[in-house]
Design a protein around this motif. Structure first.
Motif, PDB file in Angstrom:
ATOM      1  N   ASP A  63       0.507  -5.888 -15.808  1.00 60.77           N
ATOM      2  CA  ASP A  63       0.270  -5.030 -16.972  1.00 60.77           C
ATOM      3  C   ASP A  63      -0.973  -4.177 -16.789  1.00 60.77           C
ATOM      4  OD1 ASP A  63       2.478  -5.976 -18.186  1.00 60.77           O
ATOM      5  OD2 ASP A  63       1.427  -7.576 -19.281  1.00 60.77           O
ATOM      6  N   ASP A  64      -2.065  -4.816 -16.290  1.00 59.95           N
ATOM      7  CA  ASP A  64      -3.312  -4.072 -16.136  1.00 59.95           C
ATOM      8  C   ASP A  64      -3.770  -4.120 -14.677  1.00 59.95           C
ATOM      9  OD1 ASP A  64      -5.736  -2.886 -16.201  1.00 59.95           O
ATOM     10  OD2 ASP A  64      -6.747  -4.489 -17.326  1.00 59.95           O
ATOM     11  N   PRO A  65      -3.442  -3.060 -13.909  1.00 49.29           N
ATOM     12  CA  PRO A  65      -3.758  -3.100 -12.479  1.00 49.29           C
ATOM     13  C   PRO A  65      -5.190  -2.683 -12.127  1.00 49.29           C
ATOM     14  CG  PRO A  65      -2.335  -1.226 -12.989  1.00 49.29           C
ATOM     15  CD  PRO A  65      -2.709  -1.855 -14.292  1.00 49.29           C
ATOM     16  N   THR A  66      -6.010  -2.351 -13.135  1.00 44.93           N
ATOM     17  CA  THR A  66      -7.290  -1.677 -12.840  1.00 44.93           C
ATOM     18  C   THR A  66      -8.289  -2.523 -12.030  1.00 44.93           C
ATOM     19  OG1 THR A  66      -8.047  -2.342 -15.033  1.00 44.93           O
ATOM     20  CG2 THR A  66      -7.244  -0.084 -14.807  1.00 44.93           C
ATOM     21  N   GLN A  67      -8.071  -3.838 -11.968  1.00 45.74           N
ATOM     22  CA  GLN A  67      -9.012  -4.674 -11.196  1.00 45.74           C
ATOM     23  C   GLN A  67      -8.485  -5.030  -9.807  1.00 45.74           C
ATOM     24  OE1 GLN A  67     -12.159  -5.155 -12.224  1.00 45.74           O
ATOM     25  NE2 GLN A  67     -11.401  -3.791 -13.835  1.00 45.74           N
ATOM     26  N   TYR A  68      -7.414  -4.357  -9.375  1.00 50.22           N
ATOM     27  CA  TYR A  68      -6.780  -4.717  -8.096  1.00 50.22           C
ATOM     28  C   TYR A  68      -6.687  -3.487  -7.192  1.00 50.22           C
ATOM     29  CZ  TYR A  68      -5.040  -8.762 -10.764  1.00 50.22           C
ATOM     30  OH  TYR A  68      -4.934  -9.894 -11.519  1.00 50.22           O
ATOM     31  N   GLY A  69      -6.158  -3.711  -5.973  1.00 44.48           N
ATOM     32  CA  GLY A  69      -5.753  -2.606  -5.121  1.00 44.48           C
ATOM     33  C   GLY A  69      -4.380  -2.157  -5.610  1.00 44.48           C
ATOM     34  N   VAL A  70      -4.242  -0.863  -5.930  1.00 43.37           N
ATOM     35  CA  VAL A  70      -2.996  -0.393  -6.556  1.00 43.37           C
ATOM     36  C   VAL A  70      -2.245   0.526  -5.592  1.00 43.37           C
ATOM     37  CG1 VAL A  70      -2.022   0.832  -8.542  1.00 43.37           C
ATOM     38  CG2 VAL A  70      -4.099  -0.531  -8.820  1.00 43.37           C
ATOM     39  N   LEU A  71      -0.927   0.340  -5.509  1.00 43.95           N
ATOM     40  CA  LEU A  71      -0.119   1.143  -4.602  1.00 43.95           C
ATOM     41  C   LEU A  71       0.318   2.442  -5.274  1.00 43.95           C
ATOM     42  CD1 LEU A  71       2.334  -1.423  -2.950  1.00 43.95           C
ATOM     43  CD2 LEU A  71      -0.087  -1.012  -2.516  1.00 43.95           C
ATOM     44  N   ASP A  72       0.209   3.531  -4.513  1.00 45.14           N
ATOM     45  CA  ASP A  72       0.804   4.792  -4.923  1.00 45.14           C
ATOM     46  C   ASP A  72       2.143   4.843  -4.194  1.00 45.14           C
ATOM     47  OD1 ASP A  72       1.153   7.213  -6.027  1.00 45.14           O
ATOM     48  OD2 ASP A  72      -0.643   8.146  -5.155  1.00 45.14           O
ATOM     49  N   VAL A  73       3.230   5.007  -4.952  1.00 48.04           N
ATOM     50  CA  VAL A  73       4.549   4.892  -4.338  1.00 48.04           C
ATOM     51  C   VAL A  73       5.374   6.137  -4.654  1.00 48.04           C
ATOM     52  CG1 VAL A  73       6.692   3.556  -4.348  1.00 48.04           C
ATOM     53  CG2 VAL A  73       4.502   2.385  -4.497  1.00 48.04           C
ATOM     54  N   ASP A  74       6.012   6.681  -3.601  1.00 48.20           N
ATOM     55  CA  ASP A  74       6.875   7.838  -3.778  1.00 48.20           C
ATOM     56  C   ASP A  74       8.267   7.424  -3.311  1.00 48.20           C
ATOM     57  OD1 ASP A  74       7.800  10.318  -4.182  1.00 48.20           O
ATOM     58  OD2 ASP A  74       6.734  11.260  -2.492  1.00 48.20           O
ATOM     59  N   ASP A  75       9.254   7.435  -4.192  1.00 45.18           N
ATOM     60  CA  ASP A  75      10.570   6.858  -3.889  1.00 45.18           C
ATOM     61  C   ASP A  75      10.371   5.446  -3.362  1.00 45.18           C
ATOM     62  OD1 ASP A  75      12.053   9.016  -4.768  1.00 45.18           O
ATOM     63  OD2 ASP A  75      11.834  10.055  -2.844  1.00 45.18           O
ATOM     64  N   ASP A  76      10.805   5.211  -2.115  1.00 39.54           N
ATOM     65  CA  ASP A  76      10.684   3.857  -1.585  1.00 39.54           C
ATOM     66  C   ASP A  76       9.637   3.768  -0.503  1.00 39.54           C
ATOM     67  OD1 ASP A  76      12.197   2.359  -3.189  1.00 39.54           O
ATOM     68  OD2 ASP A  76      14.055   2.604  -2.038  1.00 39.54           O
ATOM     69  N   THR A  77       8.612   4.625  -0.607  1.00 39.25           N
ATOM     70  CA  THR A  77       7.581   4.627   0.427  1.00 39.25           C
ATOM     71  C   THR A  77       6.206   4.549  -0.223  1.00 39.25           C
ATOM     72  OG1 THR A  77       9.027   6.089   1.674  1.00 39.25           O
ATOM     73  CG2 THR A  77       6.771   5.921   2.454  1.00 39.25           C
ATOM     74  N   VAL A  78       5.345   3.774   0.395  1.00 38.78           N
ATOM     75  CA  VAL A  78       3.966   3.695  -0.097  1.00 38.78           C
ATOM     76  C   VAL A  78       3.203   4.901   0.462  1.00 38.78           C
ATOM     77  CG1 VAL A  78       1.857   2.291  -0.163  1.00 38.78           C
ATOM     78  CG2 VAL A  78       4.088   1.172  -0.056  1.00 38.78           C
ATOM     79  N   THR A  79       2.537   5.643  -0.437  1.00 44.62           N
ATOM     80  CA  THR A  79       1.814   6.831   0.029  1.00 44.62           C
ATOM     81  C   THR A  79       0.304   6.645  -0.041  1.00 44.62           C
ATOM     82  OG1 THR A  79       1.922   7.761  -2.190  1.00 44.62           O
ATOM     83  CG2 THR A  79       3.655   8.438  -0.637  1.00 44.62           C
ATOM     84  N   GLY A  80      -0.148   5.588  -0.694  1.00 48.59           N
ATOM     85  CA  GLY A  80      -1.596   5.372  -0.773  1.00 48.59           C
ATOM     86  C   GLY A  80      -1.886   4.019  -1.394  1.00 48.59           C
TER      87      GLY A  80
END
Ligand code: TTP
Length: 406
Positions: free
Chosen positions: A130-147
């Motif tokens: 629910d709250d990802p702000t304290q973690y490493g967060v994935l940037d995802v485009d379709d089915d690929t991680v972009t960051g």
């Protein structure tokens, strides 16, 4: 698949439980924490395990030996705790020129998710929170991680990094990353290099737990004891003694899934409401009550008129007379004096706080009791307030009310 398991951490947030053992060796159900990770990796297809060890490495070596579950184990020593990328770099010289998986050795992963991580190409396991702000967060485009962004104020998704990676062979050359702001060589920087060069899949996990703080050890036991007891436990209301490997009195009442290991004894007048695990050499009763999800460790004892609820009693812990232990962790060889009682709820109903690295932190749990380091001993009639930690070997006087850590 060659698999690197990171187990060189100090576990400073888990103190005092890690004063005398490395965090990977804290007990979770019937095995050390890291054995759950290694077992899941073997099941998912690990063909060779590279265990990166550092702090208190010997018990880890002793537990796994040279081969484990038919899979060879290589121990890699990380001399200084310089970060997760440094830990994998230490292992890289031993790796073949082939893809490899890296797993944090202090996390529990669901098996299906891990199976998917091992299959196919480069990937990173993630969990939706629910709250990802304290973690490493994935940037995802379709089915690929972009960051992958650390602790972002404005998270690009609610998928967080779960500490399980499938790298291509070439990533062995990308491990030399500079120190981050917090002064560590981070594996997430290696992930950044990887996603710049190849497609990396996000693999969603349905269940995951990062075990860093004492209440997470309680949660890990809740997960794995329930799983074990559901799979192997005997559950009967008329307590047929034959259905347990250990010795169970005909005059005990067992409800819900309960495992009583061979060599354990449950005596007359005991009531156990599972899930519960009573390990070999442990004795329970006469006339004791165990409920919640509870681990009674090897050679531990729970005696007459004692209630233990949702707790972990490590090996040799003794709660022998007229006591209550709720939502607590008792280290190895802890001794509870007669009549010692734990509080596990605040009058204002707020979540109980615990000291982690010198700071009071919310456990997020309405019910949480105490953490006692190995060999701590309470005098008779000690009251322990919710959220108290007793350090390794600490003692209390008879009749004391303990409201502060010691
Ligand atoms: P952390 O949880 O960051 O570290 P830790 O386990 O030592 O705990 P604490 O912060 O309470 O002291 O580490 C994540 C995983 O990586 C864990 O499995 C330990 C491992 N690790 C190493 O093997 N080497 C390292 O240099 C670091 C920093 C971590």
């Amino acid at each position: 698949m060659q698999t690197v398991v990171l187990a060189a951490g100090k576990g400073t947030r888990m103190r005092p439980l890690t004063d005398r053992r490395p965090k990977p060796m804290v007990p979770v159900a019937n095995r050390p924490l890291v054995a759950h990770t290694v077992d899941a990796a073997v099941e998912a297809g690990a063909s060779w395990i590279f265990l990166v060890v550092g702090y208190e490495a010997e018990p880890i070596r002793e537990y796994f030996g040279e081969t484990y579950a038919g899979v060879p184990i290589t121990y890699v020593r990380q001399t200084e705790r310089l970060g997760t990328a440094d830990a994998v770099r230490a292992a890289s010289a031993s790796l073949d020129d082939a893809p490899f998986v890296v797993l944090n050795g202090d996390a529990l992963f669901d098996q299906d998710g891990l199976d998917e991580l091992f299959d196919g190409g480069p990937a990173i396991a993630s969990v939706r929170v629910d709250d990802p702000t304290q973690y490493g967060v994935l940037d995802v485009d379709d089915d690929t991680v972009t960051g992958i962004v650390e602790k972002p104020a404005d998270p690009p998704s609610n998928l967080i990094n779960a500490g399980a990676y499938h790298f291509p062979a070439a990533a062995r050359e990308w491990l030399d990353v500079p120190k981050s702001e917090r002064g560590e060589h981070e594996l997430t920087d290696v992930v950044e290099h990887t996603i710049d060069r190849v497609d990396v899949r996000p693999v969603p996990l349905s269940r995951w737990l990062d075990v860093g703080r004492p209440w997470e050890l309680l949660e890990a036991n809740e997960w794995k004891i329930a799983e074990l007891a559901d799979r192997n436990g005997s559950s009967t209301d008329n307590t047929s003694a034959e259905s347990f490997d250990g010795t169970v009195s005909d005059d005990a009442t067992i409800r819900g899934p309960v495992v009583v290991e061979s060599g354990a004894t449950v005596r007359e007048g005991v009531a156990i409401e599972g899930p519960a695990l009573i390990r070999s050499g442990a004795t329970v009763g006469p006339n004791a009550y165990i409920r919640g999800t509870t681990l009674v460790g090897q050679d531990a004892s729970v005696g007459h008129a004692v209630e233990v609820k949702n707790s972990v009693l490590m090996a040799g812990a003794a709660v022998n007379h007229l006591s209550y232990v709720g939502d607590s962790i008792l280290g190895r060889d802890v001794n509870f004096g007669a009549g010692s009682v734990v509080a596990n709820l605040r009058h204002d109903d707020d979540p109980v706080e615990l000291t982690v690295k010198g700071e009071r932190v919310s456990t997020g749990r309405r019910k949480f009791g105490v953490v006692l380091g190995d060999d701590a001993k309470t005098g008779i009639d000690t009251n322990l307030n919710a959220g108290v930690t007793l350090s390794t070997g600490a003692t209390t006087k008879p009749g004391e009310s303990v409201t502060r850590d010691r």
